[in-house]
Design an enzyme around this catalytic site. Structure first.
Site, PDB file in Angstrom:
ATOM      1  N   ASP A 159       0.849  -1.198   0.000  1.00 12.00           N
ATOM      2  CA  ASP A 159       0.000   0.000   0.000  1.00 12.00           C
ATOM      3  C   ASP A 159       0.881   1.244   0.000  1.00 12.00           C
ATOM      4  OD1 ASP A 159      -2.298   1.545   0.033  1.00 12.00           O
ATOM      5  OD2 ASP A 159      -2.505   1.487   2.204  1.00 12.00           O
ATOM      6  N   LEU A 160       1.990   1.181  -0.714  1.00 13.60           N
ATOM      7  CA  LEU A 160       2.952   2.279  -0.710  1.00 13.60           C
ATOM      8  C   LEU A 160       2.362   3.516  -1.386  1.00 13.60           C
ATOM      9  CD1 LEU A 160       5.832   3.248  -0.083  1.00 13.60           C
ATOM     10  CD2 LEU A 160       6.521   2.350  -2.317  1.00 13.60           C
TER      11      LEU A 160
END
Length: 284
Positions: A159-160
């Site tokens: 979920d960068l």
């Protein structure tokens, strides 16, 4: 003239999205769940979780706090698996990874205590000004090294985006929340479903395979997100329907275009094999 257009677009986008990014104070119920921690101001909303400045009451030690509410877990087994996975994250040490110091569980809610860091998430920094290319390269190098250090331990972010990236006044970088989304949502359709409830400005970072419930994702999704962040930091906005060349909007060579677009390739196999390799090639 082109630089002016970029700056204008940046301000227009900011006016809309800053309202979305206003962060509420910690609810009283949260403080009641973990009375041993004094919860302060929020730093960032990371997915469905909030990251707060906090202090351990017993020894006045400052920390950052992330609470995963009970509703985020499908079952007691899912919560136990999450805790086990986060213990693996706790063992990883890297100067650009926010260090996970302790974990707690209360009433099905999980509390993650991280090292103190006097910064803010990257979104408001990006809203205030367009960074110069050497600063961008420094940020991406730090993130690439941090991601690689986690990847070699089998830990993926998944979920960068800038809400997980912290930067202090001196320009030091810390990546927060390593493993949280990967352990909560898994590699399959859950993450794609979670994206439907997110504000629009967070939907451009996931890789194509993360949007397809039939596909799985691995560390290559983090490489794709790192490419998206690099593009946005250099050009002032994420790629939209029309993907322009970063070299046309920032003082970088055309080789940087090739590096970024390789990281953004729709096929994971065609991307860089590691985040460290991408960060090394993005050098000016």
């Amino acid at each position: 003239m082109e630089e002016t257009a970029v700056h204008t677009n940046k301000i227009s986008r900011t006016k809309v999205e800053l309202r979305v990014r206003e962060l509420p104070a910690a609810p009283p119920a949260l403080a009641a769940l973990f009375p041993e921690v004094a919860i302060g101001a929020p730093i960032s909303r990371c997915g469905a979780q909030m990251l707060y400045v906090a202090q351990v009451r017993s020894n006045a030690a400052p920390c950052l706090l992330l609470v995963v509410e009970a509703a985020a877990f499908r079952s007691a087994g899912h919560r136990a698996s999450f805790l086990t996975g986060m213990q693996q994250v706790q063992a990883i040490r890297h100067p650009h990874l926010l260090t996970l110091l302790w974990l707690g569980e209360r009433g099905g809610n999980v509390c993650l205590g991280y090292e103190a860091f006097g910064g803010e998430c990257l979104f408001p920094v990006m809203d205030r000004f367009l960074m110069d290319p050497p600063t961008v390269v420094g940020i991406i190098a730090a993130l690439g090294e941090a991601l690689h250090a986690a990847h070699v331990h089998g830990v993926i972010h998944r979920d960068l985006n800038p809400s997980w990236i912290l930067m202090d006044a001196a320009g030091n970088i810390k990546l927060a929340g390593m493993g949280v989304a990967a352990l909560l949502h898994g590699p399959h359709q859950e993450f794609a479903s979670a994206l439907l409830w997110r504000p629009e400005y967070l939907r451009s970072y996931p890789a194509p395979e993360q949007l397809n419930p039939a596909e799985t994702s691995d560390h290559q999704a983090d490489v794709h997100a790192l490419g998206m962040i690099t593009y946005e930091l250099l050009s002032g906005s994420p790629p939209g329907g029309y993907v322009g060349l970063p070299s046309a909007r920032a003082a970088v060579g055309t080789h940087v275009d090739q590096v970024i677009f390789r990281a953004l390739h729709s096929s994971p196999a065609a991307r860089y094999h590691s985040a460290a390799e991408f960060a090394n090639d993005i050098q000016l």
